[in-house]
Scaffold this active site. Sequence first.
Site, PDB file in Angstrom:
ATOM      1  N   ALA A 175       0.847  -1.197   0.000  1.00 54.75           N
ATOM      2  CA  ALA A 175       0.000   0.000   0.000  1.00 54.75           C
ATOM      3  C   ALA A 175       0.883   1.248   0.000  1.00 54.75           C
ATOM      4  O   ALA A 175       1.999   1.232   0.512  1.00 54.75           O
ATOM      5  CB  ALA A 175      -0.913  -0.006   1.219  1.00 54.75           C
ATOM      6  N   CYS A 201       7.109   6.002 -16.030  1.00 57.79           N
ATOM      7  CA  CYS A 201       6.559   4.947 -16.896  1.00 57.79           C
ATOM      8  C   CYS A 201       5.070   4.682 -16.706  1.00 57.79           C
ATOM      9  O   CYS A 201       4.296   4.794 -17.664  1.00 57.79           O
ATOM     10  CB  CYS A 201       7.340   3.644 -16.677  1.00 57.79           C
ATOM     11  SG  CYS A 201       9.053   3.718 -17.234  1.00 57.79           S
ATOM     12  N   LYS A 216       2.265   7.363 -17.960  1.00 57.85           N
ATOM     13  CA  LYS A 216       2.172   7.574 -19.412  1.00 57.85           C
ATOM     14  C   LYS A 216       1.853   6.284 -20.153  1.00 57.85           C
ATOM     15  O   LYS A 216       1.151   6.302 -21.172  1.00 57.85           O
ATOM     16  CB  LYS A 216       3.446   8.211 -19.958  1.00 57.85           C
ATOM     17  CG  LYS A 216       4.644   7.308 -20.096  1.00 57.85           C
ATOM     18  CD  LYS A 216       5.821   8.035 -20.722  1.00 57.85           C
ATOM     19  CE  LYS A 216       7.010   7.108 -20.925  1.00 57.85           C
ATOM     20  NZ  LYS A 216       6.752   6.052 -21.927  1.00 57.85           N
TER      21      LYS A 216
END
Length: 432
Positions: A248, A256, A259
């Site tokens: 968590a 990375c 996008k």
Amino acid sequence: MRVGVIGAGYVGLTSAVCLAERGHHTVCVDVDEARVRQLSSGVATIDEPDLPELLERGLRTDTLRFTTSYRALADRDVVFVCVSTPSMPDGSADLRAVDAAVGELATVLRAGAVVAVKSTVPVGTTRRLADRLRPNGIHVVSSPEFLRESHAIGDFRHPDRILIGSDDDTGEGGPADLVASLYPPGRVLKMSPESAELAKYASNAFLAVKISYTNSLAELCARVGADITDVTRCMGADMRIGAHFLQAGPGWGGSCLPKDTAALLHTGREYGVALPEVQSARTTNAAQAVRIADAVGRTIGTPTTEARVAALGLTFKAGTSDVRDSPSLTVCGELIARGAQLTAYDPRLAAIDGEMLRAAAIVGVDDPYLATKGADAIVVLTEWPQFCELDWARIAEQAPGAVVVDTRNLLDAAMLRELGLTYLGNGTGGGF
């Protein structure tokens, strides 16, 4: 072999120094003259363990050099394209840097050379580039990278898979084998360019889904009195699930996952496939900053507009100075938007892009005790192990009764409560 690398960013520079380490004479081309000057003088431009030593060794042994001139690639056997493909407003990948690089390569490479596209590109890009370079006798393959920031050198040296997408092979020793031979020994997965391109996006999107699912479970755990660490410990013990990416946190970010999930959704829309699982993961991720800010607001004994908040950690993960799409910055932005007076500390503050912090209106200090002094709330955002080693008794004395919102479940809850601090764990009973 004689190898070229286009782009001296994270992927390009890491690949260049590692290729040189393997004995391949490597020329790295970048359009940024200042960056080329720095690298040529042995100054690393990214924050990555072991990279400065490999950079120095490559320059000293003359297996590595940097230039702005594409003409230096004229004698290369293989050239890796490692330029950025950022998101456009509609989620699609911006391929202008890729197309510009390939346009330059078309004018300098000899027939028989191979262009290997390491940049993360949409399905169909490699084939389009191959059609463009085929009249010049130049081959093109897809070779996506799987390098983790803060572990990139180790990932290159010990790859868990080497992905090569090509249908330009007629047998052993073709372009795909040539590119694969440049890497250290590892499991080589050969497939079509389309499969390789999609596999990279699919891999990153699956990791994003896994993290978002964990964060949704964490919220449920806090409400029912369960502990997310126990829940994911059970899940991770199942070999079909695995323990990685089940922690968590404040959300996923970096260069990375944001996008790549956007680009995969864009490709899906183009072909009439909704991919609702990936969209839901992005929706969950965007909600984490609000969830954390809400936890701060309902626990401190003062209105958020009058609160002093200390943020511990600005980078998107420990071991790097990268704050691109960092969830830490998003959480800080949400608290600032609510009127909080926020001061931030990060162990790599000196290496963080100050312009990005100024744009986010974040005030950073280089002393954790200064950042936390007088704070109503202390929000732990990055999993830096240094935060466990802080003198929390001193912090409690300087910020009596402060609420510690531990988004990474990094700290010793019992110890903090004994010091008189209010502790909120992520996905724990009594937490958020």
